[in-house]
Write a protein that holds these residues in place. Sequence first.
Motif, short mmCIF file in Angstrom:
data_model
loop_
_atom_site.label_atom_id
_atom_site.label_comp_id
_atom_site.label_asym_id
_atom_site.label_seq_id
_atom_site.Cartn_x
_atom_site.Cartn_y
_atom_site.Cartn_z
N ASP A 102 -37.34 -20.48 -34.25
CA ASP A 102 -37.25 -19.14 -34.84
C ASP A 102 -36.49 -19.17 -36.16
OD1 ASP A 102 -38.65 -17.98 -32.78
OD2 ASP A 102 -36.88 -17.17 -31.74
N GLU A 146 -38.10 -18.28 -39.78
CA GLU A 146 -37.63 -17.09 -40.49
C GLU A 146 -36.90 -17.42 -41.78
OE1 GLU A 146 -34.56 -13.30 -39.79
OE2 GLU A 146 -35.07 -14.66 -38.11
N ASP A 202 -45.33 -18.08 -41.20
CA ASP A 202 -44.35 -17.23 -40.53
C ASP A 202 -44.60 -17.06 -39.03
OD1 ASP A 202 -46.61 -15.71 -40.70
OD2 ASP A 202 -45.71 -14.08 -41.88
#
Length: 639
Positions: A508, A512, A629
Amino acid sequence: MQNLFSGLKVRLKLFGNIFSLSFPYKFSPDTFHSTSKKELTFFYRSVWNVENFMYICRDSSGICIMKSTNRKRLPYGNSNFEKIRTEGYAYVDKTRFIELLEREESDKLFLVRPRKFGKSLFFSMLTHYYDVCSADSFETLFGDLYIGKHPTPKHNELMALKFNFSGIDTTTQDDFGISFTEKIESSVMQFLDNHKDFLPEHESLIRDVRTKKSVSGYLKVAFRAVASQNRKLFVIIDEYDHFANDFIVMGTPEGVEFYKQNIRANGIVRDFYETLKEGSETVIDRIMLTGITPVMLDDLTSGFNVAINLSLKPQYNEILGFTQEEAEWLMNETGIDPSRIPIDLKKLYDGYMFHFKGKSSVYNPSMMLYIFSELLDTDYQPELLMDENLKMDYGRLRLLLSSGQNREQLSEIALNSVISADIVPKFSLDELHNNANFVSLLFYFGLLTVDDSMLSCLKIPNQSIRSVYWEYFERMTRERDNILISNTKQAAAILELAYKSNPKPFLDYMTEHLISKISNRDLLNFDEKYIKVMLISRLMQSSLYHVINEPEFSTGYADIWLERSAKGQDIIPYEWIWELKYMKTSDSAQAVAGKFAEAFAQLEKYRSSYRLAKRRDVRYLAIIFIGKDKYKTKELPEK
């Protein structure tokens, strides 16, 4: 056992504390077995003249007692040939190259190799071989070496005058002029002091040097001293390009101008080499220059730009560095058991070739000595697999990456580990942004090597240097796209991965804060190799894992292996094998499912390999990145 230890002095490391012990020491053999679960290691580095002694190391079964005979010391960080030969250090014999050097027709020879590759030790050896001052020590220093058994007529017949241009102040032109002049003066003074037993007018010569104010004046005092004894000079210039490399990394017009005024124009550097050229017509027998790059060679006086460059000749490929045979000899001499080494030395440190017709690749000697030193200091895998001092600082390379073409080339190398290019034998400072010259500079820095399987091709030599490229690439990308990294959040995510076997926080975080921030221009060439470099460069910031790129198994090459480091041995429950895939956002769900099936098939092959088949502490994860993403993961089910 107590008889074996009689008269022995050792250092004992017990629970992190060092104790000195002298034997006989009152304990029974049972003492050893009772400490089998403790951190107990005998250090034997200072014990060299004992015919037989024992040392203790630890493995998975507890304490292992091993016998050693006449083990020698590791010469890590030591470039003093006399000290190595007289104080019990192991010396890898490179003296056979003296014969080759003497067969060269020119009296000016030039050799470059990467940083920390053994240049200073080699030239220290040459100094003791040729200098008359070492004549009485010839048998001690060289007797059992190749050249001691095959001496040449010139041994100990010359006077050695040595210069080392490291540490010269390049802050301003005035600082440089003062520092360079003082370096020449101190070298000449040292030369006169070293040879005072052969110079009846020693005191007068010292006074004469003190009256001089110029580089040429200092040198001519040395010339006169040698001529008065009907001898010849052997001149060694170590780190000849050290100050030039400072100008290179300035990367500014001021740096180039600084270089031109002091080296190309009639400055003090040119004056130095012009004076040596004059001396070579009278009192100098031979001059040898060594450094890292050939960047100054074109800009020196005409007597030196025709120096014979030995650097790219096949017969000198192994003149520095350790061949496989030499590395094995060194391990045997210093008591390192290859079967107990927990890392792949060849993949990590071998692979340097300086001509495709060289007899064999060589290890970086400082890297090898560092890891050997670490292995002797501890009984488990070292936390750092590469001495931080051996890395080329990214800041020193950054300014050379101001050229877009240079950045593209660095990216290509980082992603593909290879680039099509020929080595440019010499070039000038203001030609560094030329495409071919930049790649050649990486070769001279030790960041690329000759690919002996393919002509006109250079490659990353080994895994250690590959990790350096990943760091460069990741930092270059962040700087270009203004990406900010939170090391605290990243560290927390890696801790979650290590201790709780949960990769999600790390993935993650990467998606990000890093992968999603890259420019759309980079997406044109985006693939799993790009992602892998980004992931690895971040994972390497943690000391919990050794991150292995493309580990080889009998059934193929995985993408990433997260192997426990020494620090994580007892606290990290699982290691990981990751298989990466990349897909565009426009790809269908069916295509994604197909990629997972492909990844699972690969992971299953790795799990069934000889190295992993019996491991129950390794988990297998397929990771598919979608666009920049999104990502999806699936773990291979347990058998």
